[in-house]
Design a protein around this motif. Structure first.
Motif, PDB file in Angstrom:
ATOM      1  N   LEU A 278       0.848  -1.192   0.000  1.00  0.00           N
ATOM      2  CA  LEU A 278       0.000   0.000   0.000  1.00  0.00           C
ATOM      3  C   LEU A 278       0.883   1.241   0.000  1.00  0.00           C
ATOM      4  O   LEU A 278       1.807   1.339   0.809  1.00  0.00           O
ATOM      5  N   VAL A 279       0.582   2.159  -0.890  1.00  0.00           N
ATOM      6  CA  VAL A 279       1.360   3.396  -0.987  1.00  0.00           C
ATOM      7  C   VAL A 279       0.406   4.579  -0.955  1.00  0.00           C
ATOM      8  O   VAL A 279      -0.417   4.750  -1.858  1.00  0.00           O
ATOM      9  N   GLU A 280       0.553   5.390   0.093  1.00  0.00           N
ATOM     10  CA  GLU A 280      -0.274   6.579   0.235  1.00  0.00           C
ATOM     11  C   GLU A 280       0.365   7.775  -0.457  1.00  0.00           C
ATOM     12  O   GLU A 280       1.595   7.862  -0.569  1.00  0.00           O
ATOM     13  N   SER A 281      -0.469   8.699  -0.881  1.00  0.00           N
ATOM     14  CA  SER A 281      -0.002   9.962  -1.454  1.00  0.00           C
ATOM     15  C   SER A 281      -1.077  11.022  -1.254  1.00  0.00           C
ATOM     16  O   SER A 281      -2.212  10.703  -0.887  1.00  0.00           O
ATOM     17  N   GLY A 282      -0.684  12.278  -1.486  1.00  0.00           N
ATOM     18  CA  GLY A 282      -1.655  13.364  -1.427  1.00  0.00           C
ATOM     19  C   GLY A 282      -1.600  14.216  -0.180  1.00  0.00           C
ATOM     20  O   GLY A 282      -2.329  15.205  -0.061  1.00  0.00           O
ATOM     21  N   GLY A 283      -0.752  13.839   0.763  1.00  0.00           N
ATOM     22  CA  GLY A 283      -0.633  14.655   1.968  1.00  0.00           C
ATOM     23  C   GLY A 283       0.072  15.967   1.671  1.00  0.00           C
ATOM     24  O   GLY A 283       0.585  16.194   0.575  1.00  0.00           O
ATOM     25  N   GLY A 284       0.088  16.836   2.674  1.00  0.00           N
ATOM     26  CA  GLY A 284       0.752  18.121   2.509  1.00  0.00           C
ATOM     27  C   GLY A 284       0.345  19.110   3.563  1.00  0.00           C
ATOM     28  O   GLY A 284      -0.266  18.745   4.574  1.00  0.00           O
ATOM     29  N   LEU A 285       0.687  20.358   3.318  1.00  0.00           N
ATOM     30  CA  LEU A 285       0.375  21.463   4.229  1.00  0.00           C
ATOM     31  C   LEU A 285      -0.809  22.237   3.655  1.00  0.00           C
ATOM     32  O   LEU A 285      -0.792  22.627   2.484  1.00  0.00           O
ATOM     33  N   VAL A 286      -1.806  22.473   4.484  1.00  0.00           N
ATOM     34  CA  VAL A 286      -2.999  23.199   4.049  1.00  0.00           C
ATOM     35  C   VAL A 286      -3.485  24.082   5.187  1.00  0.00           C
ATOM     36  O   VAL A 286      -3.270  23.759   6.360  1.00  0.00           O
ATOM     37  N   GLN A 287      -4.111  25.173   4.828  1.00  0.00           N
ATOM     38  CA  GLN A 287      -4.662  26.055   5.855  1.00  0.00           C
ATOM     39  C   GLN A 287      -5.979  25.504   6.382  1.00  0.00           C
ATOM     40  O   GLN A 287      -6.685  24.755   5.684  1.00  0.00           O
ATOM     41  N   ALA A 288      -6.313  25.875   7.582  1.00  0.00           N
ATOM     42  CA  ALA A 288      -7.587  25.468   8.162  1.00  0.00           C
ATOM     43  C   ALA A 288      -8.731  25.885   7.242  1.00  0.00           C
ATOM     44  O   ALA A 288      -8.724  26.985   6.683  1.00  0.00           O
TER      45      ALA A 288
ATOM     46  N   SER B 176      -8.900  21.818   1.820  1.00  0.00           N
ATOM     47  CA  SER B 176      -9.205  20.441   1.458  1.00  0.00           C
ATOM     48  C   SER B 176      -7.959  19.730   0.940  1.00  0.00           C
ATOM     49  O   SER B 176      -7.049  20.370   0.396  1.00  0.00           O
ATOM     50  N   LEU B 177      -7.969  18.421   1.098  1.00  0.00           N
ATOM     51  CA  LEU B 177      -6.951  17.549   0.527  1.00  0.00           C
ATOM     52  C   LEU B 177      -7.620  16.244   0.146  1.00  0.00           C
ATOM     53  O   LEU B 177      -8.594  15.837   0.784  1.00  0.00           O
ATOM     54  N   ARG B 178      -7.054  15.575  -0.853  1.00  0.00           N
ATOM     55  CA  ARG B 178      -7.502  14.225  -1.184  1.00  0.00           C
ATOM     56  C   ARG B 178      -6.321  13.283  -1.096  1.00  0.00           C
ATOM     57  O   ARG B 178      -5.334  13.437  -1.826  1.00  0.00           O
ATOM     58  N   LEU B 179      -6.441  12.322  -0.204  1.00  0.00           N
ATOM     59  CA  LEU B 179      -5.423  11.285  -0.063  1.00  0.00           C
ATOM     60  C   LEU B 179      -5.781  10.103  -0.965  1.00  0.00           C
ATOM     61  O   LEU B 179      -6.952   9.778  -1.146  1.00  0.00           O
ATOM     62  N   SER B 180      -4.738   9.480  -1.485  1.00  0.00           N
ATOM     63  CA  SER B 180      -4.906   8.274  -2.292  1.00  0.00           C
ATOM     64  C   SER B 180      -4.061   7.153  -1.707  1.00  0.00           C
ATOM     65  O   SER B 180      -3.008   7.407  -1.123  1.00  0.00           O
ATOM     66  N   CYS B 181      -4.529   5.949  -1.880  1.00  0.00           N
ATOM     67  CA  CYS B 181      -3.782   4.770  -1.451  1.00  0.00           C
ATOM     68  C   CYS B 181      -3.840   3.752  -2.581  1.00  0.00           C
ATOM     69  O   CYS B 181      -4.915   3.213  -2.873  1.00  0.00           O
ATOM     70  N   ALA B 182      -2.699   3.520  -3.207  1.00  0.00           N
ATOM     71  CA  ALA B 182      -2.619   2.572  -4.314  1.00  0.00           C
ATOM     72  C   ALA B 182      -2.173   1.216  -3.790  1.00  0.00           C
ATOM     73  O   ALA B 182      -1.168   1.123  -3.074  1.00  0.00           O
ATOM     74  N   ALA B 183      -2.913   0.195  -4.151  1.00  0.00           N
ATOM     75  CA  ALA B 183      -2.627  -1.156  -3.681  1.00  0.00           C
ATOM     76  C   ALA B 183      -2.077  -2.016  -4.805  1.00  0.00           C
ATOM     77  O   ALA B 183      -2.470  -1.861  -5.966  1.00  0.00           O
ATOM     78  N   SER B 184      -1.185  -2.912  -4.437  1.00  0.00           N
ATOM     79  CA  SER B 184      -0.653  -3.866  -5.415  1.00  0.00           C
ATOM     80  C   SER B 184      -0.315  -5.169  -4.711  1.00  0.00           C
ATOM     81  O   SER B 184      -0.186  -5.205  -3.486  1.00  0.00           O
ATOM     82  N   GLY B 185      -0.208  -6.219  -5.481  1.00  0.00           N
ATOM     83  CA  GLY B 185       0.251  -7.482  -4.943  1.00  0.00           C
ATOM     84  C   GLY B 185      -0.813  -8.357  -4.320  1.00  0.00           C
ATOM     85  O   GLY B 185      -0.501  -9.393  -3.749  1.00  0.00           O
ATOM     86  N   GLY B 186      -2.051  -7.965  -4.369  1.00  0.00           N
ATOM     87  CA  GLY B 186      -3.100  -8.781  -3.778  1.00  0.00           C
ATOM     88  C   GLY B 186      -4.416  -8.554  -4.476  1.00  0.00           C
ATOM     89  O   GLY B 186      -4.462  -7.930  -5.531  1.00  0.00           O
ATOM     90  N   SER B 187      -5.483  -9.047  -3.895  1.00  0.00           N
ATOM     91  CA  SER B 187      -6.802  -8.895  -4.481  1.00  0.00           C
ATOM     92  C   SER B 187      -7.495  -7.690  -3.857  1.00  0.00           C
ATOM     93  O   SER B 187      -8.232  -7.822  -2.874  1.00  0.00           O
ATOM     94  N   PHE B 188      -7.232  -6.533  -4.432  1.00  0.00           N
ATOM     95  CA  PHE B 188      -7.780  -5.304  -3.866  1.00  0.00           C
ATOM     96  C   PHE B 188      -9.295  -5.316  -3.871  1.00  0.00           C
ATOM     97  O   PHE B 188      -9.929  -4.888  -2.896  1.00  0.00           O
ATOM     98  N   SER B 189      -9.882  -5.810  -4.922  1.00  0.00           N
ATOM     99  CA  SER B 189     -11.331  -5.729  -5.071  1.00  0.00           C
ATOM    100  C   SER B 189     -12.084  -6.539  -4.029  1.00  0.00           C
ATOM    101  O   SER B 189     -13.282  -6.337  -3.843  1.00  0.00           O
ATOM    102  N   SER B 190     -11.416  -7.433  -3.334  1.00  0.00           N
ATOM    103  CA  SER B 190     -12.065  -8.207  -2.271  1.00  0.00           C
ATOM    104  C   SER B 190     -11.569  -7.805  -0.886  1.00  0.00           C
ATOM    105  O   SER B 190     -11.896  -8.466   0.101  1.00  0.00           O
TER     106      SER B 190
END
Length: 125
Positions: free
Chosen positions: A4-14, A17-31
């Motif tokens: 699992l690899v997360e991305s999309g974090g950062g510095l934002v003012q109160a 908005s931010l959108r985080l993503s998590c890309a999965a590999s090596g397994g059956s993500f859909s289940s």
């Protein structure tokens, strides 16, 4: 083995908005049932949101309800966390987690088998 690899974090003012993503590999993500947790400095890792393998069920920690939305795209092997109206208390490292089996208590850390390395979210006041 699931990676699992997360991305999309950062510095934002109160209020931002931010959108985080998590890309999965090596397994059956859909289940796999997926979740986001977060850990602030000197705090325990806490539940943020979870989504069932088919997206039919979602769960949220009370403090993020109405502000955060978890979703998934099984065609892209990716789970997302859309965060809006961010507050300084949302500052933490956000972790993606996956469970390859049935999840009884989606808010519990122990239900998840695989974890990402985390992505830092910092909300300034």
């Amino acid at each position: 083995q699931v990676q699992l690899v997360e991305s999309g974090g950062g510095l934002v003012q109160a209020g931002g908005s931010l959108r985080l993503s998590c890309a999965a590999s090596g397994g059956s993500f859909s289940s796999s049932n997926m979740a986001w947790f977060r850990q602030a400095p000197r705090q325990i890792r806490e539940f943020v949101a979870a989504i069932s393998w088919n997206g039919d069920f979602t769960y949220y920690e009370d403090s993020v309800k109405g502000r955060f939305t978890i979703s998934r795209d099984n065609a892209k092997n990716t789970v997302y966390l859309q965060m809006s109206s961010l507050k300084p208390e949302d500052t933490a490292v956000y972790y993606c987690a996956a469970s390859v089996g049935r999840v009884i208590q989606p808010r519990k850390l122990g239900e998840y088998d695989y974890w990402g390395q985390g992505t830092q979210v910092t909300v300034s006041s």
